[in-house]
Design an enzyme around this catalytic site. Structure first.
Site, PDB file in Angstrom:
ATOM      1  CG  ASP A   1      -0.463  -0.170   2.526  1.00 46.02           C
ATOM      2  OD1 ASP A   1       0.712  -0.586   2.662  1.00 46.02           O
ATOM      3  OD2 ASP A   1      -1.190   0.108   3.500  1.00 46.02           O
TER       4      ASP A   1
ATOM      5  CB  SER B   1      -7.295  -3.627  11.097  1.00 47.43           C
ATOM      6  OG  SER B   1      -6.236  -2.877  10.596  1.00 47.43           O
TER       7      SER B   1
ATOM      8  CG  ASP C   1      -4.861  -1.639   8.145  1.00 48.53           C
ATOM      9  OD1 ASP C   1      -4.749  -2.354   7.134  1.00 48.53           O
ATOM     10  OD2 ASP C   1      -4.042  -1.623   9.084  1.00 48.53           O
TER      11      ASP C   1
END
Ligand code: ADP
Ligand code: MG
Length: 395
Positions: free
Chosen positions: A47, A137, A183
């Site tokens: 990411d 998460s 997330d």
């Protein structure tokens, strides 16, 4: 919205969070909210490299009840932090304190204030089934649910992607975790029966169906967490960014997978950088291919890509650990498992397997038994299908 569209486990959890709210002397809740944990199916550690990632919201939830106060005090309780009442005033300039879980809420309030919202004092109670520190998460779920319940409490709305960015900033500034957007985007934007395909170059996203009744996702929490003294995440992220500069690209996404070995011959790259680049470039390609394979319901092809992702994370990126290697190799060798890999940042946390649902029972017992025998630890295993994202509503 009504609670009818919620997964059944939430009905009971919401009653429990209402009870905790009352027992804490907060009276009757005005607003309820839920946020799921998330698992990344594939696209790990990319990411921050301009990659594509493919997370799903999981059937584990942070549940919150909240009520406005007439003054500027915030009072928070959580069933996962028993006996502790977090208290602060929304009027102050908020700053993180130690490792308190209230930091995540402070970060979200600070973001909402910066976006121009007037945040009143409030009382809130939390009960969660998202394992804390399991790589699923729980922190993003906590941020997201507080974002939504506070907005609902004050009758305001915010674009979902903006809210995800606000929560990401809370994680950066108030928890000291320099994460990408995955997330927070996953726990907010996911839809039931779909994976979220997030393009980290421009934050555009699409939903990719994963709703075959015969196939599910098995999450295997290793229940270990190996703290790295060298700050493993930052070292790798910075190494990728430095390599991109040397190679003259904005992000590693720009490198053609077919040319990667040629590109790696660049003498200015360190040995570590070569491995990081190889992982990032091949992982981005694998993620694209996985989306294609799942779209064609070719689960075994998708599974092979998951297996290759594990090898790349283990050997090139070097963020796996013996426990995750053991779980992945064991799962991969079983009937009904298309593929298995470590998921999340690594050094512990969870693995994800793409499984035929009729194999879940036998696979779960086998992993429990063998993992316990090998490491003396009970893993936590559950099946999930992609869930919807964070929501809040008036009681
Ligand atoms: P992960 O996000 O992988 O679960 P993190 O270390 O990022 O792990 O976040 C875990 C932290 O989030 C906990 O230490 C705690 O401060 C906070 N947290 C998450 N869920 C809860 C909860 N239900 N109650 C209180 N704090 C929580
Ligand atoms: Mg976290």
């Amino acid at each position: 919205m009504s609670t009818e569209t919620l997964p059944s486990q939430n009905q009971a959890m919401l009653e429990e969070v209402g009870d905790l709210f009352a027992e804490s002397g907060f009276g009757l809740p005005e607003v309820f909210g839920v946020a799921p944990g998330r698992v990344n199916v594939i696209g790990e550690h990319i990411d921050y490299n301009g990659g594509l990632v493919l997370p799903a919201a999981i059937d584990r939830w942070v549940n919150v009840a909240i009520r406005r106060r007439d003054d500027h005090l915030v009072r928070l309780v959580s069933a996962q932090a028993p006996g502790e009442v977090v208290e602060f005033s929304v009027n102050e300039d908020l700053a993180p304190e130690g490792k308190s879980w209230g930091n995540y809420v402070k970060g979200v309030i600070t973001g909402l204030k910066a976006a121009g919202f007037e945040v009143p004092g409030f009382e809130a109670a939390v009960i969660s089934t998202v394992p804390v520190g399991g790589g699923l998460s729980s922190s993003a779920a906590l941020e997201a649910v507080f974002g939504k319940v506070i907005l609902t409490l004050i009758g305001a709305e915010m674009d979902s992607l903006e809210l995800a960015k606000l929560c990401q900033k809370a994680e950066h500034d108030f928890a000291g975790v320099p994460c990408g957007l995955m997330d927070q985007a996953a726990v907010i934007l996911c839809e039931e029966g779909k994976l979220l395909m997030l393009d980290c170059v421009d934050d555009s996203f699409q939903h990719a169906p994963f709703d075959d009744p015969d196939w599910g996702l098995l999450i295997i929490n290793s229940c270990v967490s190996h703290e790295l003294s060298d700050g493993g995440y930052a070292v790798r992220r910075d190494g990728c960014h430095a390599a991109a500069r040397i190679l003259g690209v904005g992000t590693l996404r720009e490198i053609e997978p077919a040319n990667v070995e040629e590109v790696l011959e660049n003498a200015k790259l360190t040995e570590d950088m070569r491995r990081y680049v190889r992982h990032a470039v091949t992982e981005i390609a694998r993620t694209q291919e996985t989306v294609e394979a799942l779209g064609l319901r070719d689960y075994y092809r998708a599974g092979k890509l998951l297996n290759a992702s594990h090898v790349s994370l283990r050997d090139d990126y070097r963020v796996s650990c013996p426990e995750l290697d053991f779980i992945s190799e064991l799962a991969q060798s079983q009937e009904g498992v298309a593929g298995c890999r470590m998921t999340g940042g690594g050094f512990g946390g969870s693995a994800i397997a793409l499984v035929r649902r009729d194999s879940v029972g036998s696979l779960t017992s086998l992993i429990e038994q063998r993992y316990r025998a090998e490491f003396g630890i009970d893993p936590k295993i559950f099946e999930t299908r992609p869930m919807g994202g964070t929501r809040a509503w008036k009681a």
